[in-house]
Enzyme design. Structure first.
Site, PDB file in Angstrom:
ATOM      1  N   ASP A 194      -5.426  -9.848  -6.389  1.00  0.00           N
ATOM      2  CA  ASP A 194      -4.180 -10.884  -6.490  1.00  0.00           C
ATOM      3  C   ASP A 194      -4.742 -12.194  -5.653  1.00  0.00           C
ATOM      4  O   ASP A 194      -4.045 -13.154  -5.958  1.00  0.00           O
ATOM      5  CB  ASP A 194      -3.025 -10.533  -5.428  1.00  0.00           C
ATOM      6  CG  ASP A 194      -3.314 -10.255  -4.064  1.00  0.00           C
ATOM      7  OD1 ASP A 194      -4.490 -10.268  -3.809  1.00  0.00           O
ATOM      8  OD2 ASP A 194      -2.435  -9.799  -3.358  1.00  0.00           O
ATOM      9  N   ASP A 227      -4.388  -4.950  -8.179  1.00  0.00           N
ATOM     10  CA  ASP A 227      -3.726  -5.188  -7.000  1.00  0.00           C
ATOM     11  C   ASP A 227      -2.162  -5.431  -7.381  1.00  0.00           C
ATOM     12  O   ASP A 227      -1.712  -6.044  -8.310  1.00  0.00           O
ATOM     13  CB  ASP A 227      -3.974  -6.535  -6.504  1.00  0.00           C
ATOM     14  CG  ASP A 227      -4.652  -6.684  -5.326  1.00  0.00           C
ATOM     15  OD1 ASP A 227      -4.470  -5.495  -4.482  1.00  0.00           O
ATOM     16  OD2 ASP A 227      -5.537  -7.622  -4.927  1.00  0.00           O
ATOM     17  N   LYS A 243      -3.898  -1.138  -5.986  1.00  0.00           N
ATOM     18  CA  LYS A 243      -4.190  -1.573  -4.508  1.00  0.00           C
ATOM     19  C   LYS A 243      -2.951  -1.918  -3.805  1.00  0.00           C
ATOM     20  O   LYS A 243      -2.275  -2.796  -4.441  1.00  0.00           O
ATOM     21  CB  LYS A 243      -5.711  -2.334  -4.345  1.00  0.00           C
ATOM     22  CG  LYS A 243      -5.710  -2.551  -2.920  1.00  0.00           C
ATOM     23  CD  LYS A 243      -7.204  -3.068  -2.606  1.00  0.00           C
ATOM     24  CE  LYS A 243      -7.006  -4.753  -3.116  1.00  0.00           C
ATOM     25  NZ  LYS A 243      -6.154  -5.530  -2.148  1.00  0.00           N
ATOM     26  N   GLU A 268     -10.803  -5.335   5.156  1.00  0.00           N
ATOM     27  CA  GLU A 268     -11.261  -6.742   5.282  1.00  0.00           C
ATOM     28  C   GLU A 268     -11.541  -7.332   6.735  1.00  0.00           C
ATOM     29  O   GLU A 268     -10.432  -7.475   7.544  1.00  0.00           O
ATOM     30  CB  GLU A 268      -9.959  -7.478   4.195  1.00  0.00           C
ATOM     31  CG  GLU A 268     -10.420  -8.811   4.275  1.00  0.00           C
ATOM     32  CD  GLU A 268      -9.790  -9.738   3.231  1.00  0.00           C
ATOM     33  OE1 GLU A 268      -9.055  -8.894   2.195  1.00  0.00           O
ATOM     34  OE2 GLU A 268      -9.528 -10.789   2.936  1.00  0.00           O
TER      35      GLU A 268
HETATM   36  O1  KIV Z   1      -7.486  -9.878  -4.032  1.00  0.00           O
HETATM   37  C1  KIV Z   1      -8.548  -9.560  -3.821  1.00  0.00           C
HETATM   38  O2  KIV Z   1      -9.487 -10.250  -4.353  1.00  0.00           O
HETATM   39  C2  KIV Z   1      -8.844  -8.640  -2.979  1.00  0.00           C
HETATM   40  C3  KIV Z   1     -10.265  -8.437  -2.184  1.00  0.00           C
HETATM   41  C4  KIV Z   1     -10.485  -9.654  -1.333  1.00  0.00           C
HETATM   42  C5  KIV Z   1     -10.444  -7.082  -1.599  1.00  0.00           C
HETATM   43  O3  KIV Z   1      -7.919  -7.974  -2.157  1.00  0.00           O
END
Ligand code: KIV
Length: 269
Positions: free
Chosen positions: A49, A88, A118, A187
């Site tokens: 995202d 995501d 995710k 993170e």
């Molecule tokens: O959205 C994204 O790029 C992420 C990464 C930073 C793990 O969640």
């Protein structure tokens, strides 16, 4: 090269942790980038995202919608042959109810062909993680600095520095594993906390700003390629300076056109 081309699955990622073989991961948001990353041998591609900040020009990841994620994830999935593709789930698409989470994750799987989703957070998302994995949807967790909660945190500072917050992260990781998550992103947490998590769970940990003790590493591709330069977190290592190269190339093109140097006879019919 033979084994490097074998399709990556959740099982392969688990085996990599067991064999202490580091997992490589990057983000992609379109077909061309996904093709390049996949051809370069990356193990996991996240349609993050982060598309909101690096592509859409937003200040946070909060505004990106499920339909937009499905669009970008579809472009990526169509390109990828070997890497494992994770999409995501955007802000609020998995927090309202487990049924809504299932419906929305199902759309990412069916409409965009991602192989997993995710989800950010610990205790509050465990029911959704269970519901999704029971339904056959692999779930990657995300702990530490979870950018969708930025308005709650108020700052992008390192998480898990206090003992209680560190313990909560370790406990959340254990619970995510028990709920069925196949991996977890860590993170912006201290390296020792990430190492503790990595030892505490049998699923792979994939770090971003979480030190070298994780089972793998992920970066935003636009950051590590030097394309997105608005800000640069300390954990980003730049492997190219593409923004600078693009500016130089475009300036060269403009000056050639203005001076009548482009196109020349070879470039004309
Ligand atoms: O959205 C994204 O790029 C992420 C990464 C930073 C793990 O969640």
């Amino acid at each position: 090269m033979g084994s490097r081309r074998k399709k990556i699955t959740t099982e392969a990622l688990r085996a990599m942790k067991a064999a202490e073989q580091k997992i490589t991961a990057l983000t992609a948001y379109d077909h061309l980038f996904a093709t390049l990353l996949d051809e370069s041998g990356i193990d996991l591609i996240l349609v993050g995202d982060s598309v909101a900040t690096v592509v859409q020009g937003e200040d946070t990841t909060v505004p990106v919608t499920l339909d937009q994620m499905i669009y970008h994830a579809g472009l990526v999935s169509r390109a990828v042959k070997r890497a494992f593709v994770v999409g995501d789930m955007p802000f609020l698409t998995y927090r309202v109810s487990t049924e809504e989470a299932l419906h929305n994750a199902g759309r990412l799987m069916q409409d965009a062909r991602v192989e997993a989703v995710k989800i950010e957070g610990g205790q509050p998302v465990l029911d959704s993680v269970r519901r999704l994995t029971d339904a056959g949807i692999p779930v990657m967790g995300h702990l530490g600095l979870t950018p969708q909660s930025i308005h709650n945190f108020g700052t992008y500072k390192v998480r898990g520095e206090s003992e209680s917050e560190a313990e909560q992260i370790v406990e959340d990781a254990r619970c995510l594993e028990q709920a069925g998550a196949f991996a977890v992103v860590l993170e912006k947490i201290p390296s020792d906390v990430a190492e503790t998590v990595t030892k505490a769970v049998s699923i792979p940990t994939v770090g971003i700003g979480a030190g070298s003790g994780c089972d793998g590493q992920i970066l935003v591709s636009y950051d590590m390629l030097g394309l997105f330069t608005r800000f640069r977190p300390r954990f980003v290592r730049r492997y190219a300076e593409l923004a600078e190269q693009i500016r130089t190339a475009v300036q060269g093109y403009c000056s050639d056109v203005r001076e009548g140097d482009f196109p020349n006879a070879d470039e004309s019919y």
